[in-house]
Design an enzyme around this catalytic site. Structure first.
Site, PDB file in Angstrom:
ATOM      1  NE  ARG A  16     -13.106  -1.779  -6.331  1.00  0.00           N
ATOM      2  CZ  ARG A  16     -12.634  -1.200  -7.420  1.00  0.00           C
ATOM      3  NH1 ARG A  16     -13.069  -0.038  -7.776  1.00  0.00           N
ATOM      4  NH2 ARG A  16     -11.733  -1.797  -8.185  1.00  0.00           N
ATOM      5  CB  THR A  17     -10.317  -5.041  -0.583  1.00  0.00           C
ATOM      6  OG1 THR A  17     -11.264  -5.527  -1.525  1.00  0.00           O
ATOM      7  CG2 THR A  17     -10.434  -5.830   0.703  1.00  0.00           C
ATOM      8  NE  ARG A  62      -7.571  -8.826  -2.212  1.00  0.00           N
ATOM      9  CZ  ARG A  62      -8.367  -8.049  -2.944  1.00  0.00           C
ATOM     10  NH1 ARG A  62      -7.879  -7.397  -3.985  1.00  0.00           N
ATOM     11  NH2 ARG A  62      -9.632  -7.903  -2.629  1.00  0.00           N
ATOM     12  CG  HIS A 115     -13.261 -10.805  -1.435  1.00  0.00           C
ATOM     13  ND1 HIS A 115     -13.041 -10.080  -0.280  1.00  0.00           N
ATOM     14  CD2 HIS A 115     -12.942  -9.989  -2.465  1.00  0.00           C
ATOM     15  CE1 HIS A 115     -12.608  -8.866  -0.618  1.00  0.00           C
ATOM     16  NE2 HIS A 115     -12.535  -8.789  -1.934  1.00  0.00           N
ATOM     17  CE  LYS A 131      15.122  -8.268   3.286  1.00  0.00           C
ATOM     18  NZ  LYS A 131      15.302  -7.631   4.608  1.00  0.00           N
TER      19      LYS A 131
END
Ligand code: NCD
Length: 305
Positions: free
Chosen positions: A51-52, A101, A129, A80
């Site tokens: 969703r986000t 995120r 959040h 890397k």
């Protein structure tokens, strides 16, 4: 330029302005079709999301802007050994704003110190959040018309649930809010949040393990899933994951105008039979999230019509 790390980076007045803008967007989507033309959003997701990430991407597309990014750290140079700060410097050459995120608490904040473009925290570990909170606030506002004078039950994993942490920080600033914190002993709200947000603002709260004993008092019930990815041990997760399952029969004693929210994804916390109850708001909550993210992007990119 400002970064959004925590919901406290926004004042109540700024939140009201975002809600007004989101409402205007809902009323007349066509008007905003080109609001972010020639702007580019980068979505840097080092942790899973449906969703986000997709609502941010949809938000930018609906504002006429462009989107670049990665949905999985495994496909980025993080594999890397590149630091988040260097990745952000790179992405700032190609985009105007970043949504990030990360599984590590504070990673978006650390990155923002090195970033020449605004960064939005889309979830950092078990910490914050803020844009889910904007979705939650818009939902509560649409349904209740106010934030004050409500008894809010938060149920499930209050220890690791970052959506709960941000929502408590946001709602603690309004008058006559009472929280009922419903969790197993092991997943209680961390002490630092009780101190920083609840005690400091003199907010009334109570802790209990029993949802059924308190459901009749609640105006809002915010269900959450047990955050499996933050557990050290699978056996503890298995033991706790089905501790709360909201069923239709449990709603018999609940208020007629209870609002049931859930940031989603749902695992077992809400039985599917509850979806048809008029008090279930979690599907509209995710749509409201997109409109708040549109408003936020416009605001942080400093664009207006
Ligand atoms: C939440 C999250 O990522 O913290 N999901 C979301 O953004 N809607 C809740 C969760 O994963 O349980």
């Amino acid at each position: 330029m400002f970064h959004l790390n925590s919901i406290q980076d926004l004042t109540e007045t700024q939140i009201d302005a975002l809600i007004s803008l989101a409402e205007e967007i809902v009323r007349d989507k066509a008007k905003f079709r080109e609001a972010c033309r020639y702007k580019t959003l980068a979505t840097l997701f080092y942790e899973a999301s449906t969703r986000t990430r997709l609502s941010f991407e949809a938000a930018m597309h609906e504002l006429g802007g462009n989107v670049i990014g990665f949905a999985d750290a495994a496909s980025s140079s993080a594999t890397k050994g590149e630091s988040v700060a260097d990745t952000v410097r790179t992405v700032a050459c190609y985009a105007d704003i970043i949504v990030m995120r990360h599984p590590k608490e504070g990673a978006p904040m650390a990155a923002s110190l090195k970033s020449p473009i605004p960064i939005i925290n889309a979830g950092d570990g078990g910490h914050n959040h803020p844009t889910q909170t904007l979705a939650d606030l818009f939902t509560i506002y649409k349904i209740k018309g106010r934030f004050e004078k409500q008894t809010i039950g938060l149920c499930g994993d209050l220890m690791f649930g970052r959506t709960v942490h941000s929502l408590i920080r946001a709602l603690s600033r309004y008058n006559d809010i009472e929280f009922v914190l419903i969790s197993p002993e092991e997943l209680r709200l961390p002490d630092y949040l009780k101190e920083d947000s609840l005690n400091r603002s003199n907010v009334t709260f109570r802790e209990t393990e029993e949802l059924e004993g308190v459901i009749q008092e609640l105006d809002v019930l915010y269900m959450t899933r047990v955050q499996r990815e933050r557990f050290f041990n699978e056996a503890d997760y298995v033991r706790l994951k089905d501790r709360y399952i909201l069923t239709r029969s449990m709603l018999r004693n609940a208020k007629e105008d209870l609002a049931i929210l859930h940031p989603l994804p749902r695992v077992n916390e809400i039985a599917v039979e509850v979806d048809d109850d008029h008090r279930a708001c979690y599907f509209s909550q995710m749509l409201y999230g997109k409109y708040m993210r549109m408003a936020l992007l416009m605001n942080m990119l400093e664009v207006s019509l």
